[in-house]
Design a protein around this motif. Structure first.
Motif, PDB file in Angstrom:
ATOM      1  N   ARG A   1       0.844  -1.189   0.000  1.00  0.00           N
ATOM      2  CA  ARG A   1       0.000   0.000   0.000  1.00  0.00           C
ATOM      3  C   ARG A   1       0.885   1.246   0.000  1.00  0.00           C
ATOM      4  O   ARG A   1       1.976   1.240   0.562  1.00  0.00           O
ATOM      5  N   PRO A   2       0.414   2.303  -0.623  1.00  0.00           N
ATOM      6  CA  PRO A   2       1.185   3.545  -0.595  1.00  0.00           C
ATOM      7  C   PRO A   2       1.249   4.099   0.837  1.00  0.00           C
ATOM      8  O   PRO A   2       0.356   3.855   1.651  1.00  0.00           O
ATOM      9  N   MET A   3       2.288   4.830   1.115  1.00  0.00           N
ATOM     10  CA  MET A   3       2.431   5.454   2.431  1.00  0.00           C
ATOM     11  C   MET A   3       1.373   6.545   2.594  1.00  0.00           C
ATOM     12  O   MET A   3       1.049   7.246   1.646  1.00  0.00           O
ATOM     13  N   THR A   4       0.867   6.677   3.812  1.00  0.00           N
ATOM     14  CA  THR A   4      -0.018   7.806   4.099  1.00  0.00           C
ATOM     15  C   THR A   4       0.830   9.070   4.154  1.00  0.00           C
ATOM     16  O   THR A   4       2.061   9.011   4.286  1.00  0.00           O
ATOM     17  N   ASP A   5       0.173  10.212   4.096  1.00  0.00           N
ATOM     18  CA  ASP A   5       0.907  11.477   4.169  1.00  0.00           C
ATOM     19  C   ASP A   5       1.643  11.605   5.507  1.00  0.00           C
ATOM     20  O   ASP A   5       2.775  12.089   5.547  1.00  0.00           O
ATOM     21  N   ALA A   6       1.028  11.161   6.601  1.00  0.00           N
ATOM     22  CA  ALA A   6       1.701  11.198   7.901  1.00  0.00           C
ATOM     23  C   ALA A   6       2.909  10.268   7.912  1.00  0.00           C
ATOM     24  O   ALA A   6       3.950  10.595   8.495  1.00  0.00           O
ATOM     25  N   GLU A   7       2.812   9.110   7.277  1.00  0.00           N
ATOM     26  CA  GLU A   7       3.953   8.185   7.204  1.00  0.00           C
ATOM     27  C   GLU A   7       5.093   8.771   6.386  1.00  0.00           C
ATOM     28  O   GLU A   7       6.269   8.554   6.698  1.00  0.00           O
ATOM     29  N   ILE A   8       4.767   9.520   5.336  1.00  0.00           N
ATOM     30  CA  ILE A   8       5.795  10.192   4.539  1.00  0.00           C
ATOM     31  C   ILE A   8       6.548  11.188   5.417  1.00  0.00           C
ATOM     32  O   ILE A   8       7.781  11.236   5.416  1.00  0.00           O
ATOM     33  N   VAL A   9       5.817  11.989   6.186  1.00  0.00           N
ATOM     34  CA  VAL A   9       6.446  12.967   7.082  1.00  0.00           C
ATOM     35  C   VAL A   9       7.283  12.245   8.139  1.00  0.00           C
ATOM     36  O   VAL A   9       8.417  12.645   8.424  1.00  0.00           O
ATOM     37  N   GLU A  10       6.752  11.186   8.715  1.00  0.00           N
ATOM     38  CA  GLU A  10       7.498  10.442   9.735  1.00  0.00           C
ATOM     39  C   GLU A  10       8.792   9.865   9.152  1.00  0.00           C
ATOM     40  O   GLU A  10       9.848   9.928   9.783  1.00  0.00           O
ATOM     41  N   ALA A  11       8.730   9.312   7.943  1.00  0.00           N
ATOM     42  CA  ALA A  11       9.934   8.769   7.295  1.00  0.00           C
ATOM     43  C   ALA A  11      10.948   9.881   7.024  1.00  0.00           C
ATOM     44  O   ALA A  11      12.159   9.690   7.226  1.00  0.00           O
ATOM     45  N   TYR A  12      10.468  11.037   6.573  1.00  0.00           N
ATOM     46  CA  TYR A  12      11.358  12.186   6.360  1.00  0.00           C
ATOM     47  C   TYR A  12      12.066  12.563   7.668  1.00  0.00           C
ATOM     48  O   TYR A  12      13.287  12.721   7.714  1.00  0.00           O
TER      49      TYR A  12
END
Length: 137
Positions: free
Chosen positions: A9-20
């Motif tokens: 599944r694609p990353m959620t927007d919050a997961e993108i920020v957390e990974a950053y």
């Protein structure tokens, strides 16, 4: 016969920020950049502008021996983009080795199409440095 592999599944927007944020705290600014659209403006404390995570990493290297953060995410979905706030406190060591904690911060990210397209950073570090030097803030 094995079961078909499930599509990731694609990353959620919050997961993108957390990974950053996770990559930027290593610090690995080039890994962090993978979550940003190239040329994204990062407006850092004091109004400093950078176009790559190397900018904030270099700035932090002059201010902190090390610093970490990440408490919670507030997600504000929109029609074409999502605003994700990372809100909490910083902890780490000042350049002289003095530990600190409880330093408030807010990071505001705009995520569009699976990439961060804007980032704004605020925290209380400057005020804490003034107090540390005996200057009323």
């Amino acid at each position: 016969m094995s079961a078909p592999a499930q599509a990731e599944r694609p990353m959620t927007d919050a997961e993108i920020v957390e990974a950053y944020l996770t990559a930027s705290m290593i610090p690995d600014p080039d890994a962090a950049a993978a979550y940003m659209k190239p040329g994204t403006v990062i407006t850092f404390t004091g109004g400093r502008e950078f176009d790559h995570p190397r900018g904030p990493t270099g700035f932090n290297a002059r201010r902190y021996r090390w610093v970490k953060k990440m408490d919670r995410f507030d997600v504000c979905p929109g029609t074409d983009e999502t605003v994700v706030y990372s809100v909490g406190t910083l902890y780490g060591e000042w350049m002289d080795g003095t530990p600190f904690e409880g330093n408030r911060y807010v990071d505001r990210f705009v995520v569009r199409g699976g990439q961060i397209v804007k980032m704004d950073v605020w925290n209380d570090s400057a005020e804490r440095i003034l107090v540390q030097r005996g200057i009323e803030a």
